[in-house]
Write a protein that holds these residues in place. Structure first.
Motif, short mmCIF file in Angstrom:
data_model
loop_
_atom_site.label_atom_id
_atom_site.label_comp_id
_atom_site.label_asym_id
_atom_site.label_seq_id
_atom_site.Cartn_x
_atom_site.Cartn_y
_atom_site.Cartn_z
N GLU A 195 0.83 -1.21 0.00
CA GLU A 195 0.00 0.00 0.00
C GLU A 195 0.86 1.26 0.00
O GLU A 195 0.54 2.25 -0.67
N MET A 196 1.97 1.23 0.71
CA MET A 196 2.87 2.38 0.69
C MET A 196 3.49 2.55 -0.70
O MET A 196 3.56 3.66 -1.23
N ALA A 197 3.94 1.45 -1.30
CA ALA A 197 4.57 1.51 -2.62
C ALA A 197 3.60 2.01 -3.68
O ALA A 197 4.00 2.70 -4.63
N ALA A 198 2.33 1.69 -3.54
CA ALA A 198 1.33 2.11 -4.51
C ALA A 198 1.22 3.62 -4.61
O ALA A 198 0.79 4.16 -5.63
N LYS A 232 -2.80 1.37 -8.19
CA LYS A 232 -3.32 0.01 -8.26
C LYS A 232 -3.43 -0.56 -6.85
O LYS A 232 -2.44 -0.63 -6.12
N PRO A 233 -4.64 -0.97 -6.44
CA PRO A 233 -4.80 -1.47 -5.07
C PRO A 233 -4.13 -2.82 -4.85
O PRO A 233 -3.91 -3.58 -5.79
N CYS A 234 -3.81 -3.09 -3.62
CA CYS A 234 -3.21 -4.36 -3.22
C CYS A 234 -4.32 -5.32 -2.83
O CYS A 234 -5.21 -4.97 -2.05
N ILE A 235 -4.29 -6.52 -3.39
CA ILE A 235 -5.38 -7.47 -3.23
C ILE A 235 -4.98 -8.58 -2.29
O ILE A 235 -3.93 -9.21 -2.46
#
Length: 252
Positions: A195-198, A232-235
């Motif tokens: 989430e931080m990298a996104a 792009k969200p993390c799934i």
């Protein structure tokens, strides 16, 4: 006992390569950001644990030392609650430093402000934030602390995006949390990294810290801030707990 985190499909890392859209942040709407594809823990208390117990474990001392907080810095304590870190950060940065303490619950903010006034702490300001926007002044902070609250952020991509301009060059975001699912009031480290990298933050350190109830991770902003629509969200994976997280499919 060490809790195992669910596996995570990391999909967000390269979104930070896209420049932010022109115009002011005020023109960006919450609907422009992706939703979090994971549970969000409710706010159940403004206190993580008893302050004396935390001091016996040297929690704040260890976190402040390992995150490089020194005299003269300007720091933010987001989700400050009753002010355990606020008070100790104020002492660490000294009279030449500043601490901004923030909470999203008006009653909690008011009680913290009363404590700061009662204890005559002159280098602390207390303000009310919003769930998806800490409303921090631009280029103002050497460290921003998110302590045992990240799992309560309902719109993490918007929150992190709006928070990012508040960092000074070389500034860091310091996250302290427990290594367990967000529904159980923790954040698996791989999910936090994703989430931080996104939103364009790179992890620069992570330490297991039992004295702080889990771990401490540090991040710096890298490159341009992404357009909200490019994030792009993390799934969360359907893999069994304990299965290693697959690598980001964009990685080479």
């Amino acid at each position: 006992m060490r809790l195992r985190a669910p596996a995570i499909l990391l999909l967000g890392a390269l979104a930070a390569c896209t420049p932010a859209a022109p115009g002011s942040d005020a023109e960006v709407k919450s609907s422009d950001f992706p939703a979090a594809h994971r549970p969000v823990a409710p706010i159940v208390s403004n206190r993580y644990s008893n302050e004396d117990d935390r001091d016996r474990l040297r929690e704040a001392v260890n976190v402040m030392t390992r995150s490089g907080v020194v005299r003269g810095m300007t720091v933010a304590d987001i989700g400050a609650g009753e002010g355990y870190y606020t008070i100790r950060l104020a002492s660490r940065v000294g009279e030449d430093g500043r601490v901004l303490a923030e909470d999203i619950v008006p009653e909690v903010r008011d009680r913290l402000a009363e404590r700061v006034n009662r204890e005559a702490i002159d280098n602390v300001s207390v303000k009310l934030g919003e769930p998806a926007d800490p409303k921090l002044p631009e280029a103002s902070f050497d460290r921003i602390f998110l302590v045992h609250m990240y799992h309560e952020i309902g719109a993490p991509y918007e929150f992190l995006w709006r928070m990012r301009p508040a960092l000074r060059p070389g500034g860091r975001v310091v996250v302290v949390d427990s290594n367990r699912p967000t529904a159980e009031h923790g954040t698996p480290p791989a999910l936090l990294d994703c989430e931080m990298a996104a939103v364009g933050y790179a992890r620069v350190g992570r330490l297991t810290m039992p004295s702080a109830g889990g771990y401490m991770a540090m991040y710096e902003a890298r490159g341009e801030r992404p357009r909200p629509s490019a994030i792009k969200p993390c799934i969360l994976s359907t893999s069994a707990p304990g299965t290693p997280a697959p690598k980001n499919p964009h990685d080479r």
